[in-house]
Enzyme design. Structure first.
Site, PDB file in Angstrom:
ATOM      1  N   ASP A 155       0.851  -1.199   0.000  1.00  8.66           N
ATOM      2  CA  ASP A 155       0.000   0.000   0.000  1.00  8.66           C
ATOM      3  C   ASP A 155       0.886   1.248   0.000  1.00  8.66           C
ATOM      4  OD1 ASP A 155       0.937  -0.556   2.538  1.00  8.66           O
ATOM      5  OD2 ASP A 155      -1.022  -0.710   3.470  1.00  8.66           O
ATOM      6  N   GLU A 182      -5.827   3.255   4.112  1.00  3.98           N
ATOM      7  CA  GLU A 182      -6.233   3.775   5.420  1.00  3.98           C
ATOM      8  C   GLU A 182      -7.745   3.961   5.527  1.00  3.98           C
ATOM      9  OE1 GLU A 182      -4.383   3.922   7.933  1.00  3.98           O
ATOM     10  OE2 GLU A 182      -2.329   4.036   7.199  1.00  3.98           O
TER      11      GLU A 182
HETATM   12 ZN   LIG Z   1      -0.795   0.643   7.557  1.00  2.00          ZN
END
Ligand SMILES: [Zn+2]
Length: 379
Positions: free
Chosen positions: A69, A129
C-alpha cells in the site's frame, strides 16, 4: 547490475511527499516511473491510483500476487528527519512508504531473474487507510476475472523484534467499521419539553445497546468503542431535538461482524420508533477481517525459516484492520507482519518512521515466497 536500485533512497523520496488516501497521484507517478525504469510496463489507474505489474515466467504455472500500500495519514510530522514530510499535515506514519519500497526492491530483482514458471503480479495499492483501495483494485477490469493462487502482503509491526516474522492462520486482522447514528426529534422550549420530541432517552438506549452488543456473540472476539456523542445544543433554553452517537465496531469473525451490524440497526430502529424519532445509521471506513489460509501461512513460515528469520505465532488477531482483506476474501493467501523493533514508535505516532533495516528482510521474504511457488530464482 542487480543492486543498482536503492530502496532506502526511494523510501525517503516517498516519505518526503506523502499523500492522503485517494490523492496519491504523485506517489503513483513515482512508483510507475521507477517500474518503467526497470523495464516493466505497469498498468496505471487500476481502481484509482493503483498500479499493477505482470511478470510472466517462461513456463505455465500458478499466479502469485504481492501487494503493497502507499497512502499516508493526516498527521503533522515533527520535522526532525532529513527526509521529513514536505506536505504540511500529512505523513507516512504507518510505513506504507516502506511497504512500497520493499515491493519495488522485489520488482528490481525479478526484472533480472523472472519466475521460472507461472505469473507474478505486483500490486501497488492506494487508499488503504480508508478501506477503499483494495476493493477498488480487486473490482477493476485488470483483476476482476483474475485467477490468483497466492496472495501475500506484509505490515511492519512496532512492538515486535526487528526482522521477526509474525504469522497467524485464520484471522490476522479484525473487521472494523465506524458507525454514526443520528436521532432526529423536535426542539422545544426547555420550560415545555413535552411540546417537542427529545432524543435524550433513546440516545442513552443507543449508548447502552452499543456497549452491550458484543455480549451476544461470545464465540467471537468483538469490541465496540464509543468515540463521540452529542445531544442538542449548549443552550439552557432549548430542549434537544437531535442527537449523534459515533462508535467503532470490531470483530475477528466476518459472520459475527455482519450479524452485529444487523442487530445494531434493528435495536436502534426499535428505540427510535418507540420515542417517535427518525433515525439514520451511516457506516464509515468499513473493513472486513483479513483471513489467512493455513496453507499460505505455512508458506510464510517456510520462507522465514529458509532465511533463518525468527517466527512469532500470534495467539490472537490484531485488533486493527487491513484492507488487503479484500484480496484475501477473493483469493487465498496470507498477510503477515515483520517486526519493526520492540521499542520502535507505534504506528500512527508522530515520531514513527519506517525502519529501513527491515527493507532487505521484506524483499528477501517476498522473493523466497516467489521462489517457493514459481521455481528457484537465481542471481
Ligand atoms: Zn498501515
Amino acid at each position: 547490475m542487480a543492486n543498482e536500485f536503492d530502496p532506502v533512497t526511494l523510501r525517503h523520496t516517498l516519505h518526503q511527499t506523502p499523500e492522503l488516501s485517494n490523492h496519491e497521484a504523485l506517489t503513483a507517478r513515482t512508483i510507475a516511473a521507477q517500474l518503467r525504469q526497470f523495464g516493466f510496463h505497469p498498468a496505471t489507474d487500476v481502481g484509482g491510483h493503483g498500479i499493477l505489474v505482470t511478470i510472466q515466467g517462461a513456463a505455465p504455472g500458478p499466479t502469485t500476487l504481492l501487494r503493497a500500500d502507499f497512502d499516508a495519514l493526516p498527521i503533522e510530522e515533527p520535522g526532525s528527519l532529513a527526509y521529513c514530510s514536505q506536505h504540511s499535515g500529512v505523513m507516512h506514519a504507518c510505513g506504507h512508504d516502506g511497504h512500497t519500497a520493499a515491493l519495488l526492491a522485489v520488482a528490481a530483482e525479478l526484472r533480472h531473474t523472472p519466475p521460472a514458471r507461472g505469473t507474478v503480479l505486483l500490486a501497488f495499492q492506494p487508499a488503504e487507510e480508508t478501506g477503499e483501495g483494495a476493493a477498488r483494485m480487486c473490482e477493476s477490469p485488470a483483476l476482476t476475472n483474475a485467477q490468483i493462487d497466492n496472495v501475500y502482503a506484509f505490515h511492519n509491526l512496532p512492538g515486535f523484534s526487528q526482522h521477526q516474522i509474525v504469522v497467524r492462520p485464520g484471522t490476522f486482522a479484525c473487521a472494523s467499521t465506524g458507525v454514526a447514528i443520528e436521532l432526529y426529534g423536535k426542539t422545544s422550549h426547555a420550560a415545555y419539553p413535552e411540546r417537542g420530541i427529545s432524543p435524550a432517552s433513546a440516545m442513552t438506549g443507543v449508548l447502552h445497546t452499543l456497549t452491550q452488543l458484543p455480549d451476544a456473540y461470545p464465540d467471537a472476539n468483538s469490541l465496540v468503542t464509543l468515540v463521540h456523542a452529542q445531544l442538542g445544543e449548549p443552550a439552557y433554553g432549548v430542549a434537544p431535538g437531535q442527537a449523534t452517537v459515533m462508535a467503532t465496531l470490531r470483530s475477528d469473525d466476518n459472520a459475527c461482524f455482519h450479524a452485529m451490524k444487523a442487530d445494531l440497526i434493528d435495536k436502534v430502529n426499535t428505540l427510535a420508533a418507540r420515542a417517535g424519532l427518525t433515525v439514520s445509521v451511516c457506516w464509515h471506513e468499513p473493513f472486513i477481517a483479513a483471513e489467512n489460509s493455513t496453507h499460505h501461512t505455512q508458506h510464510v513460515v517456510n520462507a522465514a525459516q529458509s532465511l533463518g528469520l525468527a517466527v512469532h505465532r500470534l495467539t490472537e488477531p490484531m485488533r486493527w484492520s487491513e484492507d488487503v482483506a479484500e484480496f484475501l476474501a477473493r483469493w487465498p493467501g496470507a498477510l503477515f507482519g515483520i517486526g519493526s523493533g520492540e521499542h520502535h514508535p507505534q504506528l500512527h505516532n508522530p515520531d514513527y518512521d519506517f525502519p529501513d533495516a527491515i527493507l532487505p528482510t521484506a524483499k528477501a521474504l517476498f522473493t523466497a515466497l516467489v521462489a517457493e511457488h514459481h521455481g528457484c530464482i537465481t542471481g
